[in-house]
Design an enzyme around this catalytic site. Structure first.
Site: not given
Ligand code: PXP
Length: 238
Positions: A18, A45, A49-50, A100, A192, A213-214
């Protein structure tokens, strides 16, 4: 016990959807720290983008745990890293069209560019990690560059279509881990990883830090940031 680096890029993704000022990734980082995170990771990046420059500058001032800046091998971003001074810079490959980070950095194929970037960062006292696929040649090439750490890409393990293939990937990661530690490299891993698949990775000997992260951000939307981080930390420690 492996440390937990929490990647908060997705908080900025929601904000940028937004083009407003909420949610704030700096607020998220403070809550992640309260939940027990050992470090905060952000990826500035090329297409912004974020995460934005402002986020990284404020994080540098606000958090007491370590700040890991993921970045492409790019002169403009390198100069920004030199200005802000994260505790660690993790060099990653970057493609504009990807959702990603897709694969590891090709340290052999891009040797000279990576070496020049590593030299600048190290001269400024910034720890350098290279995000690589779990392959012996890439580990050796990283060690030859004199970096502090490697982050092994766990994406193929996380996305394996069957239990047998996940086991095979785990074998590759274990072998690359042993080699990394043998080469004197700090061993990080990520990509992942989720509440379901993290335990076999956390059990690998010598692993220093997991960057996630995700999965944590998805859980945090439902239960809150502090609890999501605490639950991941408990799993890793178990
Ligand atoms: N490590 C690196 C180098 C990454 O680029 C990312 C994704 O930004 C992550 C870890 C974390 O990955 P995920 O979001 O799948 O947990």
């Amino acid at each position: 016990m492996p440390q937990l680096g929490v990647n908060i890029d997705h908080v900025a993704t929601v904000r940028q959807a937004r083009l407003t000022n909420e949610p704030d990734p700096v607020h998220a980082a403070v809550l992640a720290e309260l939940g027990g995170a050992d470090g905060i990771t952000v990826h500035l990046r090329e297409d912004r983008r974020h995460i934005q420059e402002r986020d990284v500058r404020l994080l540098r001032q606000m958090i007491r745990i370590s700040l890991n800046l993921e970045m492409a091998v790019d002169q403009q971003i390198t100069e920004f890293a030199l200005e802000v001074g994260p505790d660690q810079a993790t060099l990653v490959p970057e493609k504009r069209e990807e959702l990603t980070t897709e694969g590891g950095l090709d340290v052999i194929g891009q040797h000279d560019r990576v070496a020049a970037c590593v030299k600048q960062l190290k001269q400024a006292g910034i720890g350098v990690s290279l995000f690589i696929d779990p392959e012996a040649d890439q580990v050796r090439a990283s060690a030859d560059l004199g970096v502090d750490a490697v982050e092994l890409h766990t994406g193929a393990y996380a996305d394996a279509p069957s239990a047998a293939e996940a086991q095979a990937e785990l074998g590759r990661i274990r072998a690359a881990s042993e080699l990394s530690v043998g080469c004197g490299l700090v061993l990080n891993m990520g990509h992942g990883l989720t509440y379901r698949n993290v335990c076999p990775i956390a059990q690998i000997a010598g692993v220093h830090e997991l960057n996630i992260g995700h999965s944590i951000m998805s859980h945090a939307m439902m239960v809150g940031m502090e609890r999501a981080v605490r639950e991941m930390k408990e799993l890793i420690n178990s």
